[in-house]
Design a protein around this motif. Sequence first.
Motif, PDB file in Angstrom:
ATOM      1  N   GLU A  32      98.694   1.136  10.290  1.00  0.00           N
ATOM      2  CA  GLU A  32      97.412   0.635  10.771  1.00  0.00           C
ATOM      3  C   GLU A  32      97.577  -0.702  11.477  1.00  0.00           C
ATOM      4  O   GLU A  32      96.956  -0.955  12.522  1.00  0.00           O
ATOM      5  N   LEU A  33      98.437  -1.560  10.942  1.00  0.00           N
ATOM      6  CA  LEU A  33      98.682  -2.856  11.564  1.00  0.00           C
ATOM      7  C   LEU A  33      99.328  -2.684  12.938  1.00  0.00           C
ATOM      8  O   LEU A  33      98.934  -3.339  13.913  1.00  0.00           O
ATOM      9  N   LYS A  34     100.321  -1.799  13.027  1.00  0.00           N
ATOM     10  CA  LYS A  34     100.977  -1.541  14.313  1.00  0.00           C
ATOM     11  C   LYS A  34      99.964  -1.078  15.361  1.00  0.00           C
ATOM     12  O   LYS A  34      99.957  -1.560  16.500  1.00  0.00           O
ATOM     13  N   THR A  35      99.125  -0.127  14.967  1.00  0.00           N
ATOM     14  CA  THR A  35      98.150   0.435  15.908  1.00  0.00           C
ATOM     15  C   THR A  35      97.154  -0.630  16.356  1.00  0.00           C
ATOM     16  O   THR A  35      96.785  -0.700  17.536  1.00  0.00           O
ATOM     17  N   THR A  36      96.728  -1.476  15.411  1.00  0.00           N
ATOM     18  CA  THR A  36      95.762  -2.529  15.756  1.00  0.00           C
ATOM     19  C   THR A  36      96.365  -3.523  16.739  1.00  0.00           C
ATOM     20  O   THR A  36      95.753  -3.861  17.768  1.00  0.00           O
ATOM     21  N   ILE A  37      97.581  -3.992  16.438  1.00  0.00           N
ATOM     22  CA  ILE A  37      98.227  -4.950  17.347  1.00  0.00           C
ATOM     23  C   ILE A  37      98.470  -4.309  18.711  1.00  0.00           C
ATOM     24  O   ILE A  37      98.248  -4.934  19.759  1.00  0.00           O
ATOM     25  N   HIS A  38      98.894  -3.046  18.702  1.00  0.00           N
ATOM     26  CA  HIS A  38      99.161  -2.329  19.956  1.00  0.00           C
ATOM     27  C   HIS A  38      97.904  -2.260  20.805  1.00  0.00           C
ATOM     28  O   HIS A  38      97.917  -2.566  22.005  1.00  0.00           O
ATOM     29  N   MET A  68     103.674 -11.979  16.787  1.00  0.00           N
ATOM     30  CA  MET A  68     103.926 -12.993  15.762  1.00  0.00           C
ATOM     31  C   MET A  68     102.667 -13.811  15.483  1.00  0.00           C
ATOM     32  O   MET A  68     102.356 -14.121  14.319  1.00  0.00           O
ATOM     33  N   ASP A  69     101.924 -14.152  16.535  1.00  0.00           N
ATOM     34  CA  ASP A  69     100.686 -14.918  16.337  1.00  0.00           C
ATOM     35  C   ASP A  69      99.689 -14.106  15.515  1.00  0.00           C
ATOM     36  O   ASP A  69      99.038 -14.644  14.599  1.00  0.00           O
ATOM     37  N   TYR A  70      99.571 -12.801  15.797  1.00  0.00           N
ATOM     38  CA  TYR A  70      98.611 -11.970  15.069  1.00  0.00           C
ATOM     39  C   TYR A  70      99.032 -11.824  13.604  1.00  0.00           C
ATOM     40  O   TYR A  70      98.187 -11.926  12.697  1.00  0.00           O
ATOM     41  N   ILE A  71     100.315 -11.577  13.383  1.00  0.00           N
ATOM     42  CA  ILE A  71     100.798 -11.409  12.003  1.00  0.00           C
ATOM     43  C   ILE A  71     100.642 -12.706  11.224  1.00  0.00           C
ATOM     44  O   ILE A  71     100.208 -12.707  10.060  1.00  0.00           O
ATOM     45  N   ASN A  72     100.961 -13.836  11.819  1.00  0.00           N
ATOM     46  CA  ASN A  72     100.822 -15.121  11.134  1.00  0.00           C
ATOM     47  C   ASN A  72      99.371 -15.405  10.748  1.00  0.00           C
ATOM     48  O   ASN A  72      99.099 -15.974   9.689  1.00  0.00           O
ATOM     49  N   ALA A  73      98.451 -14.956  11.604  1.00  0.00           N
ATOM     50  CA  ALA A  73      97.039 -15.223  11.347  1.00  0.00           C
ATOM     51  C   ALA A  73      96.421 -14.239  10.364  1.00  0.00           C
ATOM     52  O   ALA A  73      95.491 -14.606   9.629  1.00  0.00           O
ATOM     53  N   ASN A  74      96.903 -13.012  10.330  1.00  0.00           N
ATOM     54  CA  ASN A  74      96.233 -11.974   9.548  1.00  0.00           C
ATOM     55  C   ASN A  74      97.059 -11.409   8.393  1.00  0.00           C
ATOM     56  O   ASN A  74      96.484 -10.922   7.420  1.00  0.00           O
ATOM     57  N   SER A  75      98.382 -11.444   8.513  1.00  0.00           N
ATOM     58  CA  SER A  75      99.237 -10.894   7.448  1.00  0.00           C
ATOM     59  C   SER A  75     100.458 -11.776   7.263  1.00  0.00           C
ATOM     60  O   SER A  75     101.593 -11.341   7.458  1.00  0.00           O
ATOM     61  N   PRO A  76     100.258 -13.031   6.887  1.00  0.00           N
ATOM     62  CA  PRO A  76     101.397 -13.954   6.809  1.00  0.00           C
ATOM     63  C   PRO A  76     102.403 -13.611   5.709  1.00  0.00           C
ATOM     64  O   PRO A  76     103.514 -14.136   5.715  1.00  0.00           O
ATOM     65  N   HIS A  77     102.019 -12.726   4.786  1.00  0.00           N
ATOM     66  CA  HIS A  77     102.905 -12.364   3.680  1.00  0.00           C
ATOM     67  C   HIS A  77     104.033 -11.415   4.107  1.00  0.00           C
ATOM     68  O   HIS A  77     104.978 -11.211   3.346  1.00  0.00           O
ATOM     69  N   ILE A  78     103.960 -10.819   5.309  1.00  0.00           N
ATOM     70  CA  ILE A  78     104.956  -9.827   5.736  1.00  0.00           C
ATOM     71  C   ILE A  78     106.298 -10.515   5.970  1.00  0.00           C
ATOM     72  O   ILE A  78     106.381 -11.488   6.719  1.00  0.00           O
ATOM     73  N   PRO A  79     107.368 -10.016   5.322  1.00  0.00           N
ATOM     74  CA  PRO A  79     108.685 -10.656   5.499  1.00  0.00           C
ATOM     75  C   PRO A  79     109.227 -10.451   6.912  1.00  0.00           C
ATOM     76  O   PRO A  79     108.829  -9.532   7.631  1.00  0.00           O
TER      77      PRO A  79
END
Length: 447
Positions: A32-38, A68-79
């Motif tokens: 779901e995260l991949k599809t949203t960012i895409h 990276m900006d989207y992940i840092n803002a919405n899912s910062p826990h992802i390694p």
Amino acid sequence: MSLLKMLESRRNMTDDGIGSVIQPDNTDRYEELKTTIHRLLIAKLEQEAKISALNSSELEKEIRDFAMDYINANSPHIPQPDRNIIIGYLLDEICGYGPITEFLKQTDIEEIMVNGPYQIYIEKKGKGHILTGKKFRDKEHVMHVIEKIISPLGKRVDETKPYTNARLPDGSRVHVIAPPVAPKGPYISIRKFETDPFTINDLISFNTLTPEMARFLEACVKARINIMVSGGTSSGKTTVLNCLTSFINDDERILVIEDSMELQPRGNHVLRLEARDANIEGKGEFTIRQAVIEALRMNPTRLIIGEIRGAECFDFLRASNTGHRGSISTAHANSPRDLLHALETMTMMSNIDIPLIAIRRYIASTLEVIVQQQHMEDNTRKMVSITEVCGMEGNVIQLQELFRYEQEGVERSGRVRGRFVCTGVRPSFMNKIRAAGIAIPDSIFEA
């Protein structure tokens, strides 16, 4: 359909009336995260008109920074390792061809076969068909990749024309076939292209042929003997044809005609013509036969045709017999005798009004050597026969074999065991080879 609309399209599809598509288990926790960012990234790039404006390195940087900006803002826990996987997915989708991108990069993979959205097979060197764990999301995802491959070439796939041939930028050959004629498709078959083409020495090292056979074929090409390379699917015909063109003198004007450009002739004076399908209005078609006819007006020294499949056969034979000696092509056939029957049939497809016996005489007086290729049980390719066409006797074209491969068995490992044999027969056109100033020792024809 735009990429953004494609991503927003429905995903629960029916299989064209045959029944419900069985969706694979989705074990990707970041799907779901991949599809949203895409989706957001494509919307941003389209809005800013950057997809076509940026070069590959700039586009890659844009994708990495946005993700990276989207992940840092919405899912910062992802390694970080998982972030790299997500970014790799986005790069494959936007800069590449989705889940098959990594297979296109691997040099040991010879073929990629997409059997609908949820099965992707590969064929590696020396290994058969291998089912990978990669999948497309759905049929529309496959169709998007197909569109990405064929649209730069001005081709299309739709209900009115659900199949086409194409090529990738690196030259790899692509065949696609889509619904409704492939109700469980779409299907994609990709034959990988060797960026560093094999030489005749490579084929010798692969035990495809012997040095004596290679030396004889080199003499035939240089003496402008007309040659046909025959074989089944994936038997190595195009590879052999490529190697044969390397023997042509650099000062000759070579005209290469293909459906999709695969050959890499090594010459200084090479012209290329490529067949083309009709456009959506039914116009602009350029067939192999039309290409041959146009080529003859361009004063080539000899013609090289990637593969003869139909009515162009007569025009190729006529050119080879009248001023363009030493022309070379390939055709599908399982033996030299089968090739002659195929040439007869294809010549009759040209609608010329001459009897079969006249066609046979024409073939017998034009074609001089048949090189037979075979895809063996252990996935190796062998030159199983080099045969001379010796003219007519009665109503039958006469053949005499000069070299052959004799299979003696199969080892426990699956490797084919056999040996190359010279029949002891000397070709009747040796005078042409000598007249061309080419010296061949008599020893290579000793049984």
